[in-house]
Scaffold this motif. Sequence first.
Motif, mmCIF file in Angstrom:
data_model
loop_
_atom_site.group_PDB
_atom_site.id
_atom_site.type_symbol
_atom_site.label_atom_id
_atom_site.label_comp_id
_atom_site.label_asym_id
_atom_site.label_seq_id
_atom_site.Cartn_x
_atom_site.Cartn_y
_atom_site.Cartn_z
ATOM 1 N N TYR A 395 -17.444 40.026 5.524
ATOM 2 C CA TYR A 395 -17.424 39.989 6.984
ATOM 3 C C TYR A 395 -17.147 38.584 7.523
ATOM 4 C CZ TYR A 395 -19.587 44.564 6.505
ATOM 5 O OH TYR A 395 -19.841 45.877 6.173
ATOM 6 N N MET A 396 -16.588 37.725 6.650
ATOM 7 C CA MET A 396 -16.318 36.358 7.062
ATOM 8 C C MET A 396 -15.285 36.299 8.182
ATOM 9 S SD MET A 396 -16.891 33.198 6.873
ATOM 10 C CE MET A 396 -18.016 33.147 5.485
ATOM 11 N N ALA A 397 -14.352 37.232 8.198
ATOM 12 C CA ALA A 397 -13.295 37.214 9.216
ATOM 13 C C ALA A 397 -13.887 37.255 10.623
ATOM 14 C CB ALA A 397 -12.348 38.390 8.997
ATOM 15 N N GLU A 398 -14.951 38.036 10.804
ATOM 16 C CA GLU A 398 -15.542 38.163 12.138
ATOM 17 C C GLU A 398 -16.145 36.841 12.591
ATOM 18 O OE1 GLU A 398 -18.647 41.044 14.604
ATOM 19 O OE2 GLU A 398 -18.509 41.195 12.415
ATOM 20 N N LEU A 399 -16.859 36.167 11.680
ATOM 21 C CA LEU A 399 -17.457 34.879 12.030
ATOM 22 C C LEU A 399 -16.383 33.861 12.380
ATOM 23 C CD1 LEU A 399 -19.961 33.134 12.292
ATOM 24 C CD2 LEU A 399 -19.841 32.657 9.838
ATOM 25 N N GLN A 521 -11.193 40.309 0.708
ATOM 26 C CA GLN A 521 -12.405 41.114 0.902
ATOM 27 C C GLN A 521 -12.507 41.615 2.335
ATOM 28 O OE1 GLN A 521 -15.198 38.176 -0.336
ATOM 29 N NE2 GLN A 521 -15.075 38.692 -2.514
ATOM 30 N N SER A 522 -12.162 40.759 3.287
ATOM 31 C CA SER A 522 -12.227 41.166 4.693
ATOM 32 C C SER A 522 -11.183 42.229 5.010
ATOM 33 C CB SER A 522 -12.022 39.949 5.604
ATOM 34 O OG SER A 522 -13.070 39.017 5.452
ATOM 35 N N SER A 523 -10.005 42.098 4.399
ATOM 36 C CA SER A 523 -8.930 43.058 4.691
ATOM 37 C C SER A 523 -9.240 44.447 4.162
ATOM 38 C CB SER A 523 -7.607 42.553 4.104
ATOM 39 O OG SER A 523 -7.680 42.475 2.694
ATOM 40 N N TYR A 531 -10.079 41.217 12.888
ATOM 41 C CA TYR A 531 -10.380 39.785 12.912
ATOM 42 C C TYR A 531 -9.566 38.990 11.887
ATOM 43 C CZ TYR A 531 -14.506 41.780 15.204
ATOM 44 O OH TYR A 531 -15.340 42.472 16.037
ATOM 45 N N LEU A 532 -8.656 39.640 11.177
ATOM 46 C CA LEU A 532 -7.950 38.971 10.075
ATOM 47 C C LEU A 532 -7.114 37.783 10.532
ATOM 48 C CD1 LEU A 532 -6.736 41.949 7.839
ATOM 49 C CD2 LEU A 532 -8.599 40.361 7.401
#
Length: 1095
Positions: A395-399, A521-523, A531-532
């Motif tokens: 969930y790093m993309a959201e941050l 991982q986010s994708s 959020y990508l």
Amino acid sequence: SIMSMAMAYQQKLAEKLTILNDRGRGVLLRMNYIKKTCLDPKLRPQYLTDKIMEASVKYINKKFPNIDFRGNSQHLVGIQKQKSEVMTAMSSYYDSFIDVMEFRDHVYELLNTIDACQCFFNIAVNFDFTKNYLELIITYTSVIVMLSRVEDKKVLVGMYNCAHEMSNGSSDPAYPRLAQMFMEYEQPIKKLTEEFGPHTKVMSIAYSHIKFTKMPEFPTWNSELDDRSKQNFTVGSRFLNVMACEYLSLEVMERWILLGYLLCHSSLNTHQSSQELWKMALRSGLYLTVIRDETINIHKITEDYFDVKVKNINNYVYCCHMYASGAMHRERRGFLRNALKELVKVLEDEPGLLGPKVLFVFMALSFSRDEVLWLVRYSENIPKTKTPEDYVDSYMAELLFYMERLRSLMTKYSRVVQRYHVQYLAQFDALLLNDTMQNMYVCPEEESVLMTSFVSTLSALTIKQVENGEEFDFRALRLDWLRLQVWYFTYPINTLHLSHTVPCYQPALFYPRVFEKMFSQSSEEISMQRYLMSFPLVCSHFNQTVHQLCPEETEAVEKRSLRLCVTFLEEIAKQTSSVILEICAEQCNLNDQLLPKHCGQTISAARNKKQKKQMPKKGEVQREKPGAESQRKDRAIVTNMDKLHLTLTELCSSFGGSSDFTVFNHTVTPTEFLISQLETRLTKIIVRMAHYNQTTQEIGRPSDLLAGIRAYTASLHTLSRYLSLDVTRLVKNVLLQQTQPLDSYGGQTITTLYTNWYLEGLLRQASSNLIVHCPAMHCFVNQTIENEHSFKAEEYSDISEMQALAELIGPYGLKFLSENLMWHITSQVGELKKLVIENMDVLVQMRANFDKPEAMANLQKRLPAGENVLKRMTIIGVILSFRAMAQDTLEDIMQKHCPYLMGPIESLRDLVSPDTDIKVTLTVFELASAAGLTCDIDPALVTAIVSMRTDNSSIDEEYKLTCLLLVYIAVSLPILALDPNSYYSRHYGGHHNNIHCLATAVNQLSAAMFTAENKNIEQHLKEFLLVASSTLLQLGQNVDNRVDSKNRDSIYLLLHMIVEASPFLSQDMLESCFPYVLLRNAYREVYKAFIITLG
């Protein structure tokens, strides 16, 4: 104490701290650059890898620093031969190490001066002075650690010094001290702890006051960031009871504490508060960043160098970290995602709050940056733990997205922040500072000057400066403020450093594998796909990693940043295009079910039901009607199309976040990557949809391909519902490429495929009479039903299919098709000319005696290869007939798409007369032919005929050959009567062996050839008509030959066809040399065999 303050002021400690900190960062980057350069085989200095230098390198490594330049000259032969080149190549490395030595000397001098001045450090009081002091210590430590990690430093310095001595007769003056420094720092931590022994007292005091600062932990972040819960977001007083040290980066404070106590670890044994601070810092992790991707393992260093008590503390915290650190940081990231999301929503709704509450934005960005960099660092250094999933975050993309969103809000509403703080500085801070000055009983001159400068500078600030877009430069004010702190003035003025609004992701660039893994991982999470775009946006900040002291790496960092950014954008574009084209493919399949070709089963079933025939058995699966897939009993049932549209919505949302951004002066437009991917894939899909098989010569019908492309295009246009994308431009680019022989990537297009197929599949069989040109139905048809054919010719050549072909490949594609057809025609013409040359004498005599039957009969016996001539002319006629069909359908398509253009072209063509200059005529005809209009003279054929000329041939010779060729054709026509397939078919509107195409061949070929030779076409066609009619009349007198008489009437019709197809001949001309009664009787005979039905 007054003397100490005066001394501190005179020593210019503020200026030295500022300059040395900046220079230290530059030197540190140079050491990192040298290490990376020496480790990379592609960038490694040439003289370290050269075979000639191998002995020198080994010798210098072995004998450093005491290298005997004279006694062991055989080991240094390589350097001796290239001493000037070696000096030039190694000078930058040598100078960099000199910079380290000079930096060390200046740091020593400054630290000793600070000790002598008895400076007092308290981060809660004189924040800037303390911060710069601690930063200098950490920067210096990092430089020394990086110096020790440059494995080739001895070779680099030794080779330079050898070359210097060989060139100048003496060593470089700085070499002895430089070599001594290298030897001293073989074990950097041990040496550094010895060096900082005298400074332990001052450092301990500085670190002891850190305990009064607030190191935010997870439970307290909610109260600091969730501002709506406390109703703090009101436009009230900006004054906060929060000091600058309280929103410092956690990572910076951890580096201060951990590296600082490594240098003065004796205080850990004497002060309980120091131990508590050490433990608190250790809980965050085991690794500290030295620079970029270079780290220090604190646990390992402690085990190697420190005493038992410190080791016990370290082991205790290490065990705690193993179980708690990963989970703690995972919870922090989870909290930050929600907190930043709420913060962004509030600020988007009320951007005016950015003025009074901008500090919360800085704190949020600072905390978030620390967590991102912690995860990046530990993804490469995962400790042995039972929960490795704590070090993975899908969930790093959201941050990252909300960090970027906060930054964009700060940039967008920078005027709001400036207006608020300019007013506050001028109308609150300046007044408060002035009152403080007035209330001071004793104020030294230096302090008075500084404070007066503060008041005048702050009071001069106005809102007009903001409105005029002036750039504020507070560097001088900040330096004065630092000078005042050095003077030991401790008034806590509340100023904001607006230069820190941009989050720093610098180390992420140097962990590309980790960064790409986070992206991957986010994708995979559908909820994260929107959020990508934050990953490529992060790359726009990497220009902050470079430093003016290390310009060599700017280009490499730029390329790496762009490559990483492009990698992310291409991957997002690939995912998006895959989903889009999958939806298009599904829509294409649904559209295919509605095509008329599939209605046969439905009609058959309805007919059987009406006639009460046997219905299908129970076991047989009945075909579902189109539209059945849309029937849904329960909305909870999620179909594949539902999932695809959801994924598409998420992915398109990522493109909507940013129209463009800048990476190292390169403007990046994300949607262009999507267009590029769609263009590439759509091009391949269209070619695949043609279903061309070169081995079996199979291909899809043009109408089917056109229906598929229209379905894809209609689906692509729905993209406008999701994001702003120029789909029309995309489709035009793709389809325009398909009208060329090769696409932009050098691949085959449908123009090439259909050109190859029609030439090799259709026209080759038509040349062998397996397929017949059918003028009555405007198509080609198969000759016999008995033989199995791989395809039905009429399904690929009727009007609808040829119109579909013209729609697909357009004028450009048909021009390419015509060029290929002309190549085949010119090859046949070349062979015909050879036959004419071989029989030139006979043909000349026949041309002179065509009206003398007896002479012609004798000459006819001497003329061979008549069948060959007619066969080749028939092939030319078939090709030209096919081209005429293609041109007719192109005209239909052009009339449909641009009638306003066709009108003027037709008028221009009609204005051409026989008296018009031939160059003008050909130019107009070329324009008209490109639009599909029929012309008296085929310009493409004229060009092809002209291109056949050689340097040795003359126009007169070519003219003579053309005239004799027409004679050859005319006198060979009776031979056609011997062919049993030369009979005329009313159903086809032509002959079964395609000889009716001779009419097209004779007219167009003769017109082109005489035009190329600038001769009168009509005159020579009349001559051909006379010779042909005379020869055919002789055929009518030969009553004895039954075979001749059988197809004689069908051959007579050829003359009529030639005249009908010619714009230069008329029926009157024909009747003057060939009786019309023979033509009338011929038509009656050939139509006798057919039964005419009415109604």
